[in-house]
Design an enzyme around this catalytic site. Structure first.
Site, mmCIF file in Angstrom:
data_model
loop_
_atom_site.group_PDB
_atom_site.id
_atom_site.type_symbol
_atom_site.label_atom_id
_atom_site.label_comp_id
_atom_site.label_asym_id
_atom_site.label_seq_id
_atom_site.Cartn_x
_atom_site.Cartn_y
_atom_site.Cartn_z
ATOM 1 N N ASP A 98 0.796 -1.229 0.000
ATOM 2 C CA ASP A 98 0.000 0.000 0.000
ATOM 3 C C ASP A 98 0.830 1.281 0.000
ATOM 4 O O ASP A 98 0.355 2.334 0.411
ATOM 5 C CB ASP A 98 -0.904 -0.004 1.239
ATOM 6 C CG ASP A 98 -0.121 -0.288 2.516
ATOM 7 O OD1 ASP A 98 1.115 -0.070 2.508
ATOM 8 O OD2 ASP A 98 -0.718 -0.716 3.513
ATOM 9 N N HIS A 241 13.834 4.662 12.494
ATOM 10 C CA HIS A 241 13.638 4.890 11.051
ATOM 11 C C HIS A 241 14.456 6.091 10.574
ATOM 12 O O HIS A 241 14.746 6.992 11.346
ATOM 13 C CB HIS A 241 12.147 5.140 10.822
ATOM 14 C CG HIS A 241 11.699 5.040 9.394
ATOM 15 N ND1 HIS A 241 11.899 6.044 8.478
ATOM 16 C CD2 HIS A 241 11.047 4.066 8.727
ATOM 17 C CE1 HIS A 241 11.391 5.694 7.310
ATOM 18 N NE2 HIS A 241 10.857 4.483 7.441
HETATM 19 C C1 UD1 Z 1 6.958 4.666 3.575
HETATM 20 C C2 UD1 Z 1 5.559 4.162 3.176
HETATM 21 C C3 UD1 Z 1 4.966 3.341 4.320
HETATM 22 C C4 UD1 Z 1 5.910 2.247 4.771
HETATM 23 C C5 UD1 Z 1 7.254 2.863 5.113
HETATM 24 C C6 UD1 Z 1 8.270 1.821 5.521
HETATM 25 C C7 UD1 Z 1 4.244 5.651 1.724
HETATM 26 C C8 UD1 Z 1 3.279 6.753 1.669
HETATM 27 N N1 UD1 Z 1 4.679 5.277 2.941
HETATM 28 O O1 UD1 Z 1 6.783 5.596 4.646
HETATM 29 O O2 UD1 Z 1 3.762 2.762 3.880
HETATM 30 O O3 UD1 Z 1 5.367 1.597 5.905
HETATM 31 O O4 UD1 Z 1 7.752 3.568 3.984
HETATM 32 O O5 UD1 Z 1 9.453 2.403 5.959
HETATM 33 O O6 UD1 Z 1 4.608 5.130 0.698
HETATM 34 N N2 UD1 Z 1 14.531 8.247 4.320
HETATM 35 C C9 UD1 Z 1 15.909 8.230 4.127
HETATM 36 N N3 UD1 Z 1 16.502 7.032 3.766
HETATM 37 C C10 UD1 Z 1 15.812 5.892 3.570
HETATM 38 C C11 UD1 Z 1 14.404 5.921 3.799
HETATM 39 C C12 UD1 Z 1 13.794 7.101 4.155
HETATM 40 O O7 UD1 Z 1 16.580 9.209 4.298
HETATM 41 O O8 UD1 Z 1 16.385 4.865 3.230
HETATM 42 C C13 UD1 Z 1 13.859 9.516 4.732
HETATM 43 C C14 UD1 Z 1 13.666 10.520 3.616
HETATM 44 O O9 UD1 Z 1 14.045 11.772 4.100
HETATM 45 C C15 UD1 Z 1 12.191 10.537 3.368
HETATM 46 C C16 UD1 Z 1 11.613 10.109 4.702
HETATM 47 O O10 UD1 Z 1 12.580 9.222 5.237
HETATM 48 O O11 UD1 Z 1 11.761 11.811 2.983
HETATM 49 C C17 UD1 Z 1 10.260 9.455 4.667
HETATM 50 O O12 UD1 Z 1 10.186 8.484 3.625
HETATM 51 P P1 UD1 Z 1 8.775 8.263 2.844
HETATM 52 O O13 UD1 Z 1 8.998 7.221 1.806
HETATM 53 O O14 UD1 Z 1 8.229 9.563 2.433
HETATM 54 O O15 UD1 Z 1 7.776 7.743 3.954
HETATM 55 P P2 UD1 Z 1 7.903 6.641 5.078
HETATM 56 O O16 UD1 Z 1 7.409 7.294 6.300
HETATM 57 O O17 UD1 Z 1 9.229 5.984 5.103
#
Ligand code: UD1
Length: 394
Positions: A98, A241
């Site tokens: 999702d 995270h």
């Molecule tokens: C996303 C998914 C969520 C899933 C989660 C698992 C959507 C809307 N959400 O949420 O369903 O449960 O991933 O983790 O698709 N970032 C990094 N490095 C990484 C990963 C993330 O720096 O390897 C940071 C980035 O700044 C990014 C932020 O984390 O902007 C959030 O990532 P994002 O994909 O927007 O949403 P999640 O909260 O991770």
């Protein structure tokens, strides 16, 4: 007939974990040509999983940017995937769950009239804003998708209620159990020695959901601080995270609290190893809610609703929300009340038995007319009152 070209698409850590067994099963089946596309909605966390499962994507869109918005992720994934579909013309794409990647891939495929198979289909809450935006993403994928792989009977019922035709549904179990079993057998985690050697009870914590960012997450952290201060035989292992909005809150409340370990996002092998060793887990993660019952590890779910009620029904999980007092009380009770703990720690497998990926591959063969036989359906196993496992007769 020439080989069926199946393109598996994922962008985040949990999608990669849950798609890895399917990719591996497709690679070993000569009837299919397996292609892998990473949108890389996540970067470091995705690369960790692909390395562990030895998956090298054929295409990597590299869309992640710091503090990305949903609109930006959707735009970049849609544009990138349209190009890939035009160049490669897969017979079908597979998306998982999702996330925004899964939804954007589905929409891009629809625009190109490419078929979509949905792994982990049919999960539902009754609130389109919780989880946000995931609840709407999965509903939209159910409408646009062609073949649906629900993990459980309940998720199949949701699909039927959404108007999906029964012949397009294959009940497979959840591939996360395939992934977990594989990793438990194949890889050794790298946990901090303090957590390996401790005789204390370890609580595993993971929380990252959008609807929990800010105040709810702060409440949870305050509850954890109180638990660490009050229970001297408890170690709190928090896999933090990469989202800066998560890190700010978690480090703000829990830095330098004794027996609280703030860990960089753990690789999957270490996480599973730690979960196995944990006394219980506090989480808003979907994957951990699914894995914990198979390991007999109780889960306190840091949410007010869940699309995974099977673990709650099996007695392994409890919804505790994000109120400081409620979270604290629920965890303290599990730490103090041995009978309550025993009831929640009996192993069951409501979500899968390790055979989901094979069923999905067989289902694809059936869908494309390569075999007349539908795969046998997943049958869950519940914990028996005496703690032994037994089969639920359908
Ligand atoms: C996303 C998914 C969520 C899933 C989660 C698992 C959507 C809307 N959400 O949420 O369903 O449960 O991933 O983790 O698709 N970032 C990094 N490095 C990484 C990963 C993330 O720096 O390897 C940071 C980035 O700044 C990014 C932020 O984390 O902007 C959030 O990532 P994002 O994909 O927007 O949403 P999640 O909260 O991770």
């Amino acid at each position: 007939m020439s080989r069926i070209k199946v393109m598996s698409i994922f962008g985040t850590r949990p999608e990669a974990i849950k798609m890895a067994p399917v990719v591996k099963a497709l690679e070993q089946d000569a009837r299919f040509e397996s292609r892998v596309v990473a949108t890389a909605q996540h970067r470091e966390m995705l690369d960790q999983v692909m390395g562990l499962f030895e998956i090298v994507p054929d295409r990597d869109l590299g869309i992640m940017q710091a503090n990305q918005t949903l609109t930006e992720i959707t735009q970049r994934a849609l544009g990138g995937l349209e190009q890939v579909f035009l160049e490669e013309r897969p017979h079908i794409i597979l998306v998982q769950g999702d996330t925004t990647t899964a939804f954007a891939a589905t929409l891009a495929a629809f625009y190109q009239k490419v078929a979509v198979g949905h792994v982990e289909a049919g999960l539902r809450t009754d609130d389109i804003y919780n989880p946000f935006p995931e609840e709407m993403n999965r509903r939209l994928i159910s409408v646009l998708g062609d073949v649906h792989f629900p993990p459980t009977e309940l998720s199949r019922k949701h699909l039927l209620a959404s108007g999906v035709k029964p012949q397009h549904i294959y009940l497979t179990g959840n591939t996360v159990i395939d992934a977990m079993q594989h990793i438990l057998g194949a890889a050794q985690g790298a946990l901090p020695p303090a957590l390996v050697e401790t005789k204390n009870r370890v609580l595993l914590v993971e929380t990252h959901r959008r609807e929990n960012l800010g105040r709810p997450m702060e409440n949870v952290c305050k509850a954890l601080k109180r638990l660490a201060e009050e229970f001297e035989d408890v170690e709190i292992a928090f896999s933090v995270h990469r989202n800066p909005k998560v890190r700010e809150v978690v480090y703000g409340v829990l830095t330098d609290v004794p027996r609280v370990h703030l860990l960089e996002p753990m690789d999957y092998a270490s996480l599973v190893q730690l979960m196995k060793k944990s006394y219980f887990t506090l989480t808003d993660s979907g994957g951990i809610q699914e894995e914990a019952p198979s390991l007999g590890v109780p889960a306190l779910v840091l949410r007010t609703t869940t699309e995974r009620p099977e673990g709650v029904d099996a007695g392994n999980a409890r919804l505790v929300g994000t109120d400081e007092e409620t979270v604290y009380e629920a965890a303290a009770q599990l730490l103090k009340d041995a009978a309550a703990y025993k009831r929640m720690s009996q192993a069951a497998n409501p979500y899968g038995d390790g055979g989901a990926a094979q069923r999905i591959v067989q289902a694809l063969a059936h869908h494309f007319g390569l075999t007349e036989e539908r795969p046998a359906e997943f049958i869950p196993r519940a914990a028996a009152p005496n703690g032994a496992a037994h089969h639920v007769v359908a």
